[in-house]
Write a protein that holds these residues in place. Structure first.
Motif, PDB file in Angstrom:
ATOM      1  N   GLN A 119       0.676  -1.236   0.066  1.00  0.00           N
ATOM      2  CA  GLN A 119      -0.029   0.000   0.112  1.00  0.00           C
ATOM      3  C   GLN A 119       0.813   1.290  -0.120  1.00  0.00           C
ATOM      4  OE1 GLN A 119      -4.081   0.337   0.517  1.00  0.00           O
ATOM      5  NE2 GLN A 119      -3.072  -1.139  -1.041  1.00  0.00           N
TER       6      GLN A 119
ATOM      7  N   HIS B 152      -9.141  -1.471  -1.855  1.00  0.00           N
ATOM      8  CA  HIS B 152      -7.717  -1.366  -1.671  1.00  0.00           C
ATOM      9  C   HIS B 152      -7.268  -2.553  -2.181  1.00  0.00           C
ATOM     10  CE1 HIS B 152      -9.049   2.116   0.534  1.00  0.00           C
ATOM     11  NE2 HIS B 152      -9.183   1.519   1.753  1.00  0.00           N
TER      12      HIS B 152
ATOM     13  N   GLY C  55      -4.570  -0.695  -5.673  1.00  0.00           N
ATOM     14  CA  GLY C  55      -4.459  -2.069  -4.807  1.00  0.00           C
ATOM     15  C   GLY C  55      -3.882  -3.347  -5.425  1.00  0.00           C
TER      16      GLY C  55
END
Length: 631
Positions: free
Chosen positions: A369, A534, A595
């Motif tokens: 991330q 995500h 993501g």
């Protein structure tokens, strides 16, 4: 028998849900005043995640570069031994946690590792830039009740992709339109907003502050200023001097919005009736994202649309504002913790003195991330890494031990929303598979195995303590499934703000946008997905070459040869992509859905530089310049 529970994912809608374990079905709770019987695809498909073939359901230990199954006793004994060794110098322990799941009991790991004196992270990969900006303006983080948008005459959607996030807010916008409200959307495009907008303005990514300043310039030129509003502001002369010193032509040039559109936006704010402004979470992901939010708030304030029904600005509120903390049940006094900037974690760990020896990661696929994620993966090689997760994503692959948690619907918790005012009960609605265990239970077991044990409170006591501080009853919450907290329907009514003097604060600087690099003339926007949240993406959905979208007006489009491989290139590196067309996009924008996993070749964070926003220690993902080329 269906169970009333709630979604704990990182989403403001925080839906109340009806879950049927036998039928493996999820639907919105029809009795909930905000959820209103429907939820997004991410929620309705959540059993796909719970039942995934590749889900990890037993503890795993890495030996000779490969994972093998282990019992909980073996895994936790190993973790306890390594944690005991690191406790000699507690700052060599690092705890990394994100918002992969939220709630009162989800706070267990930060409290547990704070008790140990471990290092932690700071900085934000999400919304702290806009939060800090809003608090600087209003003094507190608050907005009108979400339902109040139905009282708006006009709605300015300034950058929020409502088709892929906050579908209940989108439903309210649709309802407002049926009642006669008009909607104007400002964005770089590529977000599906034309389907619910009467007018769309395409803006250069990251320059929203200049568009808002241009409209403020028109307010000054027209003399269309309300003395009562100005009297409720602490520093109006500073903003006036700042705007007076700007030429309208310069402001429109910076944001690349035609003067006619600026004048139209002025008319929308200046006309009779009230205007509600929704502020997107993407426009804060730029180097000057805080200024972007502050100038939009300033425009809403100057136009008289703050403190009134049908007006206000909607960024977000704190999901914890209706809940107390149970930290004092474990930690006697706040301890100073060493902190590492999360969006530059790879470099931070390389510089660490003393070096980090033990890392515990939960609720956060951090290797995936954050920017420059190859550096993070490399920095995770030396310490002993424990990852609490159910899938072999980029962070799990760096671990020495993987501990499988119970996921949403498989554990009890209570949480709030960062959009609405309901406290939600997340009941256990399904049994976890295999040996998966709730995170809280994992920490209870681990704490008992340490040479100097760490005793966790009873989870029931944690729930009651936190709810009691907010004035709620756990028994009532379990019975009803949700309780609405009391907050004013209209935020800042009477123009009373959260600063000690009760006055509003304007921004006092307008920072020029950095010049485009001729070698990297495009701007990469890694935006939210519609079907997954995500990095919670199945591996089977990441096969092949990742896609990006551009307009045919993009200067990179014409030179590209479709018969050759195409690469997305930044100063940090390159990745192969497939280019598709979206004519709604700004000509310099390159859109990629966020993501994707590094191990699948789908992660743009590999080529994004760690950059910090102007306030709130946020991450300026969208200020990454790039180019497209054949190779």
């Amino acid at each position: 028998m269906p169970t009333i529970t709630a979604c704990t994912m990182d989403c403001g809608d925080c839906c109340s849900l009806v879950v049927d374990e036998a039928k493996r079905s999820v639907r919105g709770n029809p009795a909930h005043p905000f959820t209103k019987g429907f939820c997004c695809r991410k929620g309705t498909r959540y059993f796909d995640r719970l039942d995934a073939d590749d889900r990890i359901t037993t503890p795993l230990i890495k030996e000779n570069g490969a994972f093998r199954e282990a019992s909980w006793d073996e895994a936790l004994d190993l973790v306890a031994a390594r944690l005991d060794a690191a406790r000699v110098r507690p700052e060599t322990i690092l705890h990394v946690r994100g918002h992969g799941y939220r709630g009162i009991l989800a706070a267990a790991s930060p409290i547990f590792f704070k008790k140990l004196g471990a290092s932690t992270t700071y900085g934000s990969v999400c919304d702290d830039t806009g939060i800090t900006a809003s608090i600087r303006d209003f003094g507190v983080l608050h907005h009108n009740d979400p339902e109040d948008i139905l009282n708006a005459s006009r709605i300015i959607n300034w950058g929020r992709d409502l088709t892929r996030c906050s579908i209940h807010q989108l439903q309210l916008v649709h309802k407002a339109r049926k009642r006669g409200a008009e909607v104007l959307t400002i964005s770089p495009g590529g977000d599906g907003t034309p389907e619910f907008s009467d007018v769309n303005i395409i803006i250069r990514p990251g320059t929203d502050r200049f568009l808002a300043a241009a409209v403020l310039k028109l307010y000054l030129e027209a003399g269309d200023l309300n003395p009562w509003v100005l009297n409720r502001c602490a520093n109006w002369p500073a903003l006036r001097g700042l705007i007076d010193g700007c030429a309208l032509a310069d402001l429109t040039r910076m944001c690349e919005v035609p003067t006619a559109d600026v004048e139209m936006l002025y008319d929308w704010y200046a006309d009779t009736g009230n205007v509600a402004t929704i502020i997107g979470w993407g426009l804060q992901r730029h180097l000057y994202g805080g200024e972007n939010v502050r100038f939009i708030n300033a425009l809403a304030m100057i136009s008289g649309n703050v403190g009134v029904s049908g007006g206000g600005t909607y960024f977000n509120v704190s999901s914890a504002r209706n809940l107390g903390s149970w930290e004092h049940l474990m930690v006697d006094a706040p301890a100073e913790q060493r902190r590492f900037l999360v969006q530059d974690l790879g470099a931070e760990l390389r510089r660490a003195d003393p070096p980090v020896e033990f890392i515990w990661v939960d609720g956060h696929n951090v290797v995936n991330q954050v920017p420059d994620c190859l550096a993070v993966a490399d920095a995770f090689r030396k310490p002993f890494v424990v990852c609490v997760d159910g899938f072999f994503h980029d962070t799990a692959l760096t671990a020495d031990v993987i501990l499988p948690p119970a996921l949403m619907f498989e554990r009890e918790d209570v949480l709030g929303s960062f959009l609405h005012n309901y406290v939600q009960y997340c009941a256990k609605a399904a049994n976890p598979p295999g040996q998966c265990r709730a995170d809280f239970d994992i920490l209870i077991d681990l704490g008992s195995r340490l040479a100097e044990p760490v005793t966790m409170p009873d989870p029931e006591a944690c729930l009651e303590e936190s709810l009691g501080q907010g004035g709620f009853s756990l028994e009532e919450l379990r019975t009803n499934g949700f309780i609405k907290a009391r907050h004013p329907y209209v935020a800042f009514e009477g123009m009373r703000f959260g600063h000690p003097d009760g006055l509003y604060r304007f921004p006092e600087s307008l920072t020029p946008e950095p010049a485009r690099d001729p070698d990297y003339p495009l701007q990469l926007l890694t935006v939210v997905r519609g079907k997954t949240l995500h990095s919670q993406i199945a591996e089977k959905d990441q096969r092949g070459i990742p896609r990006v979208w551009v307009s045919k007006r993009n200067p990179a489009w014409a030179p590209l040869n479709p018969a050759q491989d195409v690469y997305l290139v930044t100063p940090q590196g390159a990745m192969q992509v497939q280019v598709d067309v979206d004519e709604t996009l700004h000509p310099r924008a390159v859109v990629m859905r966020r993501g994707g996993w590094m191990k699948m070749g789908h992660n743009a964070n590999v080529i994004i530089k760690p950059m910090v926003t102007d306030m709130g220690d946020g991450t300026a993902y969208y200020s990454q310049h790039c180019r497209l080329e054949n190779r």
